[in-house]
Design a protein around this motif. Structure first.
Motif, PDB file in Angstrom:
ATOM      1  N   PRO A   7     -30.640 -20.691 -35.791  1.00 55.81           N
ATOM      2  CA  PRO A   7     -31.318 -21.768 -35.130  1.00 55.81           C
ATOM      3  C   PRO A   7     -31.327 -22.615 -33.971  1.00 55.81           C
ATOM      4  CG  PRO A   7     -29.803 -22.585 -36.998  1.00 55.81           C
ATOM      5  CD  PRO A   7     -29.572 -20.680 -36.872  1.00 55.81           C
ATOM      6  N   ALA A   8     -32.236 -23.837 -33.390  1.00 56.64           N
ATOM      7  CA  ALA A   8     -31.891 -24.728 -32.307  1.00 56.64           C
ATOM      8  C   ALA A   8     -31.190 -25.389 -33.155  1.00 56.64           C
ATOM      9  CB  ALA A   8     -33.585 -24.234 -32.184  1.00 56.64           C
ATOM     10  N   GLY A   9     -30.774 -25.892 -32.023  1.00 59.03           N
ATOM     11  CA  GLY A   9     -29.786 -26.997 -32.405  1.00 59.03           C
ATOM     12  C   GLY A   9     -28.380 -27.313 -33.138  1.00 59.03           C
ATOM     13  N   VAL A  10     -27.640 -26.602 -32.765  1.00 58.86           N
ATOM     14  CA  VAL A  10     -26.503 -26.913 -33.696  1.00 58.86           C
ATOM     15  C   VAL A  10     -25.253 -26.558 -33.027  1.00 58.86           C
ATOM     16  CG1 VAL A  10     -27.829 -25.279 -35.746  1.00 58.86           C
ATOM     17  CG2 VAL A  10     -26.882 -24.185 -33.998  1.00 58.86           C
ATOM     18  N   THR A  11     -24.380 -27.068 -33.725  1.00 58.32           N
ATOM     19  CA  THR A  11     -23.020 -27.046 -32.598  1.00 58.32           C
ATOM     20  C   THR A  11     -21.764 -26.961 -34.037  1.00 58.32           C
ATOM     21  OG1 THR A  11     -23.525 -28.794 -31.654  1.00 58.32           O
ATOM     22  CG2 THR A  11     -21.094 -27.819 -31.844  1.00 58.32           C
ATOM     23  N   CYS A  12     -21.247 -24.728 -33.713  1.00 62.69           N
ATOM     24  CA  CYS A  12     -20.338 -25.145 -34.133  1.00 62.69           C
ATOM     25  C   CYS A  12     -18.925 -24.702 -33.763  1.00 62.69           C
ATOM     26  CB  CYS A  12     -20.986 -23.342 -34.984  1.00 62.69           C
ATOM     27  SG  CYS A  12     -22.568 -22.612 -35.075  1.00 62.69           S
ATOM     28  N   SER A  13     -17.989 -25.184 -34.470  1.00 63.33           N
ATOM     29  CA  SER A  13     -16.886 -24.601 -33.871  1.00 63.33           C
ATOM     30  C   SER A  13     -15.707 -23.817 -34.916  1.00 63.33           C
ATOM     31  CB  SER A  13     -16.271 -26.301 -33.587  1.00 63.33           C
ATOM     32  OG  SER A  13     -16.658 -26.722 -32.330  1.00 63.33           O
ATOM     33  N   TRP A  14     -14.964 -22.953 -34.571  1.00 63.73           N
ATOM     34  CA  TRP A  14     -14.391 -22.373 -35.785  1.00 63.73           C
ATOM     35  C   TRP A  14     -13.235 -22.513 -35.382  1.00 63.73           C
ATOM     36  CZ3 TRP A  14     -19.140 -19.874 -33.994  1.00 63.73           C
ATOM     37  CH2 TRP A  14     -20.211 -19.804 -34.838  1.00 63.73           C
ATOM     38  N   HIS A  15     -11.714 -22.939 -35.534  1.00 70.42           N
ATOM     39  CA  HIS A  15     -10.416 -23.061 -35.245  1.00 70.42           C
ATOM     40  C   HIS A  15     -10.007 -22.110 -36.046  1.00 70.42           C
ATOM     41  CE1 HIS A  15      -7.059 -25.907 -35.264  1.00 70.42           C
ATOM     42  NE2 HIS A  15      -7.075 -24.985 -34.228  1.00 70.42           N
ATOM     43  N   ILE A  16      -9.673 -21.051 -35.437  1.00 69.04           N
ATOM     44  CA  ILE A  16      -8.391 -20.312 -36.002  1.00 69.04           C
ATOM     45  C   ILE A  16      -6.791 -20.079 -35.157  1.00 69.04           C
ATOM     46  CG2 ILE A  16      -8.215 -17.783 -35.757  1.00 69.04           C
ATOM     47  CD1 ILE A  16     -10.655 -17.365 -34.510  1.00 69.04           C
ATOM     48  N   ILE A  17      -6.007 -20.629 -36.348  1.00 67.50           N
ATOM     49  CA  ILE A  17      -4.773 -20.786 -36.229  1.00 67.50           C
ATOM     50  C   ILE A  17      -3.970 -19.902 -37.043  1.00 67.50           C
ATOM     51  CG2 ILE A  17      -2.932 -22.564 -37.053  1.00 67.50           C
ATOM     52  CD1 ILE A  17      -5.654 -24.216 -38.088  1.00 67.50           C
ATOM     53  N   ALA A  18      -3.219 -19.459 -36.015  1.00 69.89           N
ATOM     54  CA  ALA A  18      -2.293 -17.789 -36.525  1.00 69.89           C
ATOM     55  C   ALA A  18      -0.689 -18.895 -36.752  1.00 69.89           C
ATOM     56  CB  ALA A  18      -1.876 -16.964 -35.092  1.00 69.89           C
ATOM     57  N   PRO A  19       0.355 -17.902 -37.645  1.00 70.18           N
ATOM     58  CA  PRO A  19       2.285 -18.685 -37.324  1.00 70.18           C
ATOM     59  C   PRO A  19       2.421 -18.140 -36.256  1.00 70.18           C
ATOM     60  CG  PRO A  19       1.070 -16.437 -38.583  1.00 70.18           C
ATOM     61  CD  PRO A  19      -0.129 -16.683 -37.865  1.00 70.18           C
ATOM     62  N   LYS A  20       3.376 -19.004 -36.017  1.00 66.51           N
ATOM     63  CA  LYS A  20       3.648 -19.701 -34.568  1.00 66.51           C
ATOM     64  C   LYS A  20       4.259 -18.245 -33.680  1.00 66.51           C
ATOM     65  CE  LYS A  20       3.185 -24.428 -35.038  1.00 66.51           C
ATOM     66  NZ  LYS A  20       3.062 -24.940 -33.756  1.00 66.51           N
TER      67      LYS A  20
END
Length: 408
Positions: A169-182
């Motif tokens: 769709p138009a006008g969207v913002t998506c943020s995926w935060h990927i976190i691995a072990p240290k």
């Protein structure tokens, strides 16, 4: 024009209906299913040297969706002066984004029923500020507005809303935060990719950042078009992927995959790719022996024609990797572009530069330079110990403009 409560509909701007205009103060605590927040004194000019904080809470079990209806803050490519920060939660939460200028982001979604909005202004240039609407939504609603999230499994996938049935769709913002072990890194690749094409990815784009924040200093790349980006390997154990679409054209979208991998692997290891990108564009360049004399040779005039590119700019990031220095330069002016890959966001432009020997020539973050060098196959600039690099002063512009107009 589009109208929204509590503003009434007028022929000009919605805040012109004085009798219905809400009064906004500096920060506050707001709650409920929906509501509005705005900068102090909106639509008048917001005050200088202020910091205002709004704590938003929607009912338990829901998430907060924030949509900017108006945005007018001092413009800066890194949002260093006047800006609005959006955070998950009310204290020590992950920053979802920082915004300034006049380009409104798409809908921003928290990962809980709490969100914090903070506006900061300095002593100088100001604007009318902002108005934003908050509303409550179901956390797993995957309709036309909501996407993104926190990814912590050893491998997984993420995709644009509506994938693969129809266009995003138009006008969207998506943020995926990927976190691995240290002790692990994150390998990221896009299997299918189709995002509105633009030479500078100004309209719809995917941006990938090292760490957990939207921060231009940590941006790995900004992508659009129909060619998947080359596989990406994080510097540490966190990556943030941001997808933004504006209010016009859309496209198929994308699906991406990630997996965790141990830190200690040979540097020459190349992740598998499903695209026809040559491996030379994803292998870190071999550092040339730093045996040349560390001194620029010749003059501006003698180096101009032999250089692939000639730019002036400010070094905004400088990171040492395997003996070389990887820098991002915010461009002041381009005198010779060659095949240098230049990224544009609004009116600001930047380019990636590699100094094969980190101390030679010595370039420091925050300083302005004239840079002349060669260009790698992937579009990054490359400078050697004898490349012509010098501090830039305004008086140099005259001779550079004269060189630009002559034929090599």
């Amino acid at each position: 024009m589009k109208c929204f409560a509590p503003f009434c509909c007028c022929k000009t701007q919605p805040w012109d209906c004085l009798s219905h205009r809400p009064s906004f103060t500096c920060g506050g605590v707001v709650s409920g299913e929906s509501g509005f927040i705005g900068s102090e004194g909106f639509p008048g000019v917001y005050p200088p040297n202020s910091k205002c904080t709004w704590k938003i809470t929607v009912p338990e079990g829901k998430v907060v969706v924030l949509s900017f209806r108006y945005l007018d803050l001092e413009s800066d490519n890194l949002c260093r002066y006047d800006f609005v920060d959006i955070y998950n939660g009310h204290a020590n939460g992950q920053r979802i984004g920082r915004f300034c200028g006049t380009v409104k982001p798409g809908a921003l979604v928290s990962n809980s029923n709490k969100m914090l909005v903070q506006m900061t202004s300095d002593a100088n240039t100001a604007g009318s500020g902002f108005v934003a609407k908050f509303s409550a939504a179901e956390p797993h609603e995957r309709g036309d507005q909501y996407c993104g999230g926190r990814l912590e499994k050893p491998s997984g996938s993420f995709q644009t809303p509506n994938w693969p049935e129809r266009d995003y769709p138009a006008g969207v913002t998506c943020s995926w935060h990927i976190i691995a072990p240290k002790n692990q890194l994150i390998e990221l690749k896009f299997e299918k990719f189709d995002v509105e094409r633009d030479n500078y990815c100004r309209y719809d784009y995917v941006a990938v950042f090292n760490g957990g924040e939207i921060n231009d200093a940590k941006r790995i790349g900004k992508y659009c078009g129909d060619s998947p980006p080359a596989p990406i390997l994080s510097e540490k154990n966190e990556l943030l992927i941001q997808f933004l679409s504006d209010l016009s054209l859309t496209a198929d979208g994308f699906i991406g995959h990630y997996k965790f991998r141990p830190k200690k692997l040979p540097i020459t290891t190349v992740p598998p790719t499903t695209t026809a990108v040559p491996t030379t564009s994803i292998v870190k360049p071999t550092v040339a022996p730093c045996q040349q004399k560390c001194k620029r040779s010749g003059t501006l005039e003698s180096n101009y024609c032999s250089s692939n590119f000639v730019i002036t700019g400010t070094v905004i990031t400088a990171v040492t990797r395997a003996g070389s220095l990887h820098a991002t330069v915010s461009i002041i002016n381009v005198y010779k572009e060659g095949n240098l890959a230049i990224q544009q966001a609004g009116k600001s432009m930047s380019a990636k530069i590699i100094a094969v020997c980190k101390q030679c020539p010595l370039i420091r973050r925050g300083l302005n330079y004239i840079i002349m060098g060669q260009v790698e196959e992937d579009g990054r600039g490359k400078i050697f110990p004898n490349s012509f690099v010098m501090g830039f002063k305004t008086k140099n512009s005259k001779i550079l403009n004269a060189l630009k107009n002559r034929t090599c």
